[in-house]
Motif scaffolding. Sequence first.
Motif, PDB file in Angstrom:
ATOM      1  N   GLU A   1       0.803  -1.206   0.000  1.00 26.22           N
ATOM      2  CA  GLU A   1       0.000   0.000   0.000  1.00 26.22           C
ATOM      3  C   GLU A   1       0.843   1.266   0.000  1.00 26.22           C
ATOM      4  O   GLU A   1       0.324   2.372  -0.135  1.00 26.22           O
ATOM      5  N   HIS A   2       2.175   1.115   0.166  1.00 30.24           N
ATOM      6  CA  HIS A   2       3.031   2.290   0.217  1.00 30.24           C
ATOM      7  C   HIS A   2       3.749   2.563  -1.098  1.00 30.24           C
ATOM      8  O   HIS A   2       4.437   3.565  -1.204  1.00 30.24           O
ATOM      9  N   ILE A   3       3.653   1.681  -2.079  1.00 29.79           N
ATOM     10  CA  ILE A   3       4.322   1.940  -3.342  1.00 29.79           C
ATOM     11  C   ILE A   3       3.317   2.537  -4.323  1.00 29.79           C
ATOM     12  O   ILE A   3       2.112   2.316  -4.230  1.00 29.79           O
ATOM     13  N   THR A   4       3.836   3.293  -5.237  1.00 29.06           N
ATOM     14  CA  THR A   4       2.968   3.939  -6.223  1.00 29.06           C
ATOM     15  C   THR A   4       2.366   2.902  -7.149  1.00 29.06           C
ATOM     16  O   THR A   4       2.873   1.779  -7.270  1.00 29.06           O
ATOM     17  N   ASP A   5       1.307   3.287  -7.795  1.00 33.01           N
ATOM     18  CA  ASP A   5       0.654   2.362  -8.724  1.00 33.01           C
ATOM     19  C   ASP A   5       1.589   1.964  -9.857  1.00 33.01           C
ATOM     20  O   ASP A   5       1.545   0.824 -10.343  1.00 33.01           O
ATOM     21  N   SER A   6       2.461   2.887 -10.299  1.00 36.45           N
ATOM     22  CA  SER A   6       3.380   2.570 -11.395  1.00 36.45           C
ATOM     23  C   SER A   6       4.376   1.495 -10.970  1.00 36.45           C
ATOM     24  O   SER A   6       4.639   0.544 -11.720  1.00 36.45           O
ATOM     25  N   LEU A   7       4.942   1.626  -9.760  1.00 34.71           N
ATOM     26  CA  LEU A   7       5.871   0.606  -9.262  1.00 34.71           C
ATOM     27  C   LEU A   7       5.151  -0.712  -9.041  1.00 34.71           C
ATOM     28  O   LEU A   7       5.696  -1.787  -9.315  1.00 34.71           O
TER      29      LEU A   7
ATOM     30  N   ALA B   1       1.390   3.157 -20.617  1.00 37.19           N
ATOM     31  CA  ALA B   1       1.149   1.717 -20.721  1.00 37.19           C
ATOM     32  C   ALA B   1      -0.343   1.419 -20.769  1.00 37.19           C
ATOM     33  O   ALA B   1      -1.161   2.100 -20.158  1.00 37.19           O
ATOM     34  N   MET B   2      -0.666   0.379 -21.521  1.00 38.65           N
ATOM     35  CA  MET B   2      -2.036  -0.091 -21.602  1.00 38.65           C
ATOM     36  C   MET B   2      -2.313  -1.052 -20.441  1.00 38.65           C
ATOM     37  O   MET B   2      -1.385  -1.636 -19.877  1.00 38.65           O
ATOM     38  N   PRO B   3      -3.581  -1.251 -20.047  1.00 39.54           N
ATOM     39  CA  PRO B   3      -3.903  -2.216 -18.998  1.00 39.54           C
ATOM     40  C   PRO B   3      -3.356  -3.603 -19.340  1.00 39.54           C
ATOM     41  O   PRO B   3      -3.503  -4.080 -20.465  1.00 39.54           O
ATOM     42  N   GLY B   4      -2.701  -4.210 -18.359  1.00 44.41           N
ATOM     43  CA  GLY B   4      -2.141  -5.537 -18.560  1.00 44.41           C
ATOM     44  C   GLY B   4      -0.795  -5.553 -19.239  1.00 44.41           C
ATOM     45  O   GLY B   4      -0.179  -6.613 -19.373  1.00 44.41           O
ATOM     46  N   GLU B   5      -0.304  -4.414 -19.683  1.00 40.15           N
ATOM     47  CA  GLU B   5       0.985  -4.363 -20.370  1.00 40.15           C
ATOM     48  C   GLU B   5       2.116  -4.516 -19.364  1.00 40.15           C
ATOM     49  O   GLU B   5       2.091  -3.934 -18.287  1.00 40.15           O
ATOM     50  N   THR B   6       3.139  -5.296 -19.726  1.00 40.87           N
ATOM     51  CA  THR B   6       4.287  -5.498 -18.841  1.00 40.87           C
ATOM     52  C   THR B   6       5.373  -4.479 -19.158  1.00 40.87           C
ATOM     53  O   THR B   6       5.469  -3.988 -20.294  1.00 40.87           O
ATOM     54  N   PRO B   7       6.195  -4.127 -18.191  1.00 48.20           N
ATOM     55  CA  PRO B   7       7.243  -3.125 -18.424  1.00 48.20           C
ATOM     56  C   PRO B   7       8.339  -3.662 -19.334  1.00 48.20           C
ATOM     57  O   PRO B   7       8.524  -4.880 -19.440  1.00 48.20           O
ATOM     58  N   PRO B   8       9.074  -2.779 -19.993  1.00 55.45           N
ATOM     59  CA  PRO B   8      10.175  -3.224 -20.861  1.00 55.45           C
ATOM     60  C   PRO B   8      11.304  -3.822 -20.033  1.00 55.45           C
ATOM     61  O   PRO B   8      11.472  -3.508 -18.855  1.00 55.45           O
TER      62      PRO B   8
ATOM     63  N   ARG C   1      12.102   5.825 -14.954  1.00 54.90           N
ATOM     64  CA  ARG C   1      11.741   5.087 -16.165  1.00 54.90           C
ATOM     65  C   ARG C   1      10.419   4.336 -15.968  1.00 54.90           C
ATOM     66  O   ARG C   1       9.625   4.223 -16.912  1.00 54.90           O
ATOM     67  N   ILE C   2      10.204   3.837 -14.768  1.00 54.40           N
ATOM     68  CA  ILE C   2       8.959   3.109 -14.493  1.00 54.40           C
ATOM     69  C   ILE C   2       7.767   4.040 -14.592  1.00 54.40           C
ATOM     70  O   ILE C   2       6.729   3.702 -15.188  1.00 54.40           O
ATOM     71  N   VAL C   3       7.901   5.231 -14.008  1.00 59.51           N
ATOM     72  CA  VAL C   3       6.798   6.210 -14.083  1.00 59.51           C
ATOM     73  C   VAL C   3       6.533   6.588 -15.539  1.00 59.51           C
ATOM     74  O   VAL C   3       5.369   6.678 -15.982  1.00 59.51           O
ATOM     75  N   GLN C   4       7.596   6.796 -16.296  1.00 59.21           N
ATOM     76  CA  GLN C   4       7.446   7.158 -17.716  1.00 59.21           C
ATOM     77  C   GLN C   4       6.741   6.048 -18.489  1.00 59.21           C
ATOM     78  O   GLN C   4       5.857   6.312 -19.311  1.00 59.21           O
ATOM     79  N   TRP C   5       7.134   4.815 -18.233  1.00 61.88           N
ATOM     80  CA  TRP C   5       6.455   3.689 -18.900  1.00 61.88           C
ATOM     81  C   TRP C   5       4.991   3.605 -18.507  1.00 61.88           C
ATOM     82  O   TRP C   5       4.119   3.423 -19.346  1.00 61.88           O
ATOM     83  N   ASN C   6       4.717   3.749 -17.230  1.00 62.10           N
ATOM     84  CA  ASN C   6       3.353   3.589 -16.732  1.00 62.10           C
ATOM     85  C   ASN C   6       2.403   4.619 -17.320  1.00 62.10           C
ATOM     86  O   ASN C   6       1.218   4.325 -17.577  1.00 62.10           O
ATOM     87  N   ASN C   7       2.919   5.817 -17.566  1.00 64.83           N
ATOM     88  CA  ASN C   7       2.053   6.879 -18.087  1.00 64.83           C
ATOM     89  C   ASN C   7       1.468   6.525 -19.448  1.00 64.83           C
ATOM     90  O   ASN C   7       0.370   6.981 -19.791  1.00 64.83           O
TER      91      ASN C   7
ATOM     92  N   ARG D   1      10.820  -9.703 -11.926  1.00 66.37           N
ATOM     93  CA  ARG D   1      10.089  -8.437 -12.034  1.00 66.37           C
ATOM     94  C   ARG D   1      10.738  -7.372 -11.158  1.00 66.37           C
ATOM     95  O   ARG D   1      10.860  -6.214 -11.559  1.00 66.37           O
ATOM     96  N   TYR D   2      11.130  -7.778  -9.948  1.00 65.24           N
ATOM     97  CA  TYR D   2      11.771  -6.819  -9.054  1.00 65.24           C
ATOM     98  C   TYR D   2      13.165  -6.450  -9.536  1.00 65.24           C
ATOM     99  O   TYR D   2      13.580  -5.286  -9.445  1.00 65.24           O
ATOM    100  N   LEU D   3      13.909  -7.430 -10.031  1.00 63.51           N
ATOM    101  CA  LEU D   3      15.251  -7.141 -10.544  1.00 63.51           C
ATOM    102  C   LEU D   3      15.186  -6.173 -11.713  1.00 63.51           C
ATOM    103  O   LEU D   3      15.992  -5.231 -11.813  1.00 63.51           O
ATOM    104  N   ASN D   4      14.232  -6.379 -12.600  1.00 62.83           N
ATOM    105  CA  ASN D   4      14.084  -5.492 -13.744  1.00 62.83           C
ATOM    106  C   ASN D   4      13.667  -4.088 -13.303  1.00 62.83           C
ATOM    107  O   ASN D   4      14.157  -3.085 -13.835  1.00 62.83           O
ATOM    108  N   ALA D   5      12.760  -4.012 -12.311  1.00 60.34           N
ATOM    109  CA  ALA D   5      12.305  -2.704 -11.828  1.00 60.34           C
ATOM    110  C   ALA D   5      13.462  -1.939 -11.197  1.00 60.34           C
ATOM    111  O   ALA D   5      13.582  -0.715 -11.379  1.00 60.34           O
TER     112      ALA D   5
END
Length: 1013
Positions: A22-28, A409-416, A401-407, A390-394
């Motif tokens: 509950e303490h991490i952002t939705d993008s993370l 990203a489509m629903p269900g899309e995985t990060p690069p 970069r995660i915030v930029q991707w999330n902005n 997933r954590y290692l990549n994040a």
Amino acid sequence: MMHNYLCWDPRSVRQVINPFAEHITDSLFRAVHSDWDLKVTSQVGTSFQDISEASWVEMTPPAFLEDFLRKDRPHALAAILGKTGSGKSHLVHWMRLNIKPSNERVVLVVRKSGTSLRNIVKMIIAELPEEQQGSFLEILHSAGDGNQSREDQKQQLLNDLAQVIREEVLPPEADEAETELVSCLPNLFQDPYMRQAHFLADNTVIADIVDHIFAPSNAENRPDQRRIFTETDLPLGGMDFALASRLARDAINVIELDPAVNLALAVKIINRNLDRAVARTLSFSGDRVEELMTRLRSYLKAQGKELILLVEEFARLQGIDRALLQAITSQGDERLCRMRTAIAVTTGFFQSVAETAYMRTTHIVDMDHSAGCANGRAVTQASLCQFTSRYLNAVRLGHDRIVQWNNGAMPGETPPSRCDGCVHRVECHEVFGESDGYGLYPFTKQSLWNSAERADHSMPEQLNPRVLQNDLLVEVLDNFGPNIKLGTFPPFRLLEKLGGIKKLPAVVQAELQNRNPSNYHRWAAFLELYDGTGQIVNLDERLRAAFDVPKIPNAADAKPVEPLIETPSVEAVPGVQASREDIFIEQWVGGKGLDERVAQKLRELLFSAISNAIDWDMIGLAKGAFVGRTQKAFMRTSIAFDRQTTQARSDLLVKIVIPGDLVQPATAAAALQGVLRASKNQFKWDFPNGEKMLSAFLDCVDIWTKSVVAQLQHICQPTPQWNQAAAAIELLCVGAAIAGKIKPNATITDMIEAVFSSNWASECASTAPEMKSLYNKILKNREKLFNIAHSQVSTMKGGRVGAMLNPSKIIEPIRAFRHAKWHLLLQPPEDVMQEPAKIYREICSLLPKAAEAEMVIRQSWLATMDDAFGVTANRAKIVSILEAAQQAVAEAGIGSGNTSPQLGKALERFKTVQFDDSISAARSLTNEKDAIAALPQLGRGRQGAVEAGTELVKAANTFLNIVDQNIGSVSESLEAKRSAVTASLQQIDTSLGAIEVDLVALSHTQGEIIDAT
């Protein structure tokens, strides 16, 4: 080729890996989320305990969410169960991201932290139209949190808790103790002293509950469990009882009548009333909660909307949770809107909910067997790699970069994957592995599995995401990330944090250490984490080069990694199956405590081995005097182990700690495992690795034996202040002197003979109680002192005391003692409490007073004898005079009463004692001013002669006094008789004179008559 390559910033790791969902952002959250198959069941039977293993089904998170939101459901209640860190809040977070508020639904989220119970109620009230909020807000505001201090709030909670307990209505079957406790417990909470000293303090359960009601929580104090009282929260004894009021003491007395029962009952009474107290302090009762929820659902029904309530931790609602649970289990109808609720709750609390709430539960999710598990069964290497990658990549991508991707990203899309475009990608993925294109570096699939099992002890049956994040990923990527760049990864400290050495057998550890001691820790950490077979092997050259791990000399190459299997298995360590004792020793070397049963077996074996390994002849000590089960310098209890589960004794003369500073733990472990195996095999070492273990055992025993020998020699090593053998000899000299064995003019040879003589008297010749007590102490410890002296001043043969004394070791102590005039001048070390130091201190303290007391008695006795018999009298003369006196009295017929037989008896005893010698010894003390120096003379006291002489003086005086009295009586009688004779003679004489007169007169008369005629 990769070499000490760091593809992330260790300083930013904690910005990405946050174990609190509950303490991490939705993008993370989206960047690290992995979909697990969930173990789900609906309500079965009438209680949670009715659910069987066959009831569970596997559902993907999207399928679960779709079923939760089904239109044909009049209501939904999902209980998401699991231990702390199992991913309950994570699933609720995921549901929130995938259930968006709309014109058809209102979504309320109760966060696990960042809020308070009061704010949660305000959040629910805020969903009502303004005109309906007033009455609820007015009630809520009466709690006064805006005006009350935290201290006032704690006072209020204590008042409310006392009152609700007082108001409790007990059932008729309640026993007398429960009735009495309900009556008197409120007085404990209202006692002024108890409040100030205990209940109102910070870091108490009262302070926690007040913060729960009024203060927004954070990651440090967010609730995982309901706050309840425990037995330690109730002050009962000591000064608390003394300073409490009478009413509070009455409550304590009721508990103390049967504390084993009544204390637990008191806590139970408090906790069952705690929710009502919280609601009263909040000023929002359970009835008000139900009314609020009914009003809100009615309003939303009119708006054509449904209500979705997502609770990240149900303990966050303590105080109104049960009332809220009652309200949310009501199905939607023509008056109330449909309601769907998902609550993250501990299994224990859910098991206790009322049957009504359980029967209305539509989904029960077991997160303990969902997170990280494959096919709903257990964790596999593939599922673990998927979760971790997933954590290692994040971490590699970083927050921005995660915030930029999330902005975008489509629903269900995985990060690069950050690995895309990396120059090392091909080699890195080939050596270290990947999952869905995300590299596992700095882990390999095998090292990740090995490390995760160490970090999370529930593996492989379960996976606790929070444990994995906190205890493995953060440790490796943040705390030890810089070690990669420095070329020191994996450090041994990381292995220690992950449980230490577990796979490498002790004998293998010793062998690895012998290859190169300076590289041992690097190799051990590398093999344990990246191999795990328990063998000495050289892993892939590219893997070693990546971390700059040196090649192990004379080691075979590791076998190619077998293809991963999708069900967990634990590889067996090659060779002989480890015994229970082997496992305990491996765990001990790895940093855990040593099982006491194993420690006791090892003490027996090591004690025998070390005792027999000592060359007693060489060190000149007698084995029997220093080795034994009790009261010896070296005993079984002298052997202690690092981290043993029992307290090591600190009062022992000889102590060794295994493995010790001079023995490597791995070598010691191999030795200990080997000797245990050999002891079960008739002490034959013909088992696998037996030769290596025997070599380790002999090396260790040699080192430990040298330590014991050094300590024994230190104990016996003479110093100017202390010498064990000399001290024992001095005490024996004192005892022999008091026993009369040593004459004042005795030679050293005479003294040696007296000291080691075996025929000491059971009682000394002394008269003073102090001297008798001192002699008894020495006599009681004589054998012990004899053994100490004999073991160190005798010739040795086979570790045993020989028949001959070593003159060079015994003559000097006796000569020095005689030169010191019998004074005990040695100084035992203050920290030594064993013999002879202990008895030496006692005798040093007692001897001056004892000698002085005996000297006074002897001088007083001499004066008595001189007064009675004269200075020149001897036994023969005294006997002759007294016997003559007896005879003279008898012949004179002078009575002596019963004193004559008593005198005769005393004379007979007097004839048998050495009176003249005792007189001579006492007279020799006349000019002696040092009582201790006169010890040999005091020993010649002839207690029998002293007592016989004293008795004779008493009997003679009594006899003579009686005779003197009788002689006086006879004299008086004779005088009286003489006076009576004299009086008679005088009377006769007078009478005769009268007769004469009469005759004369008669004569004259007759003459006249004649003349007349």
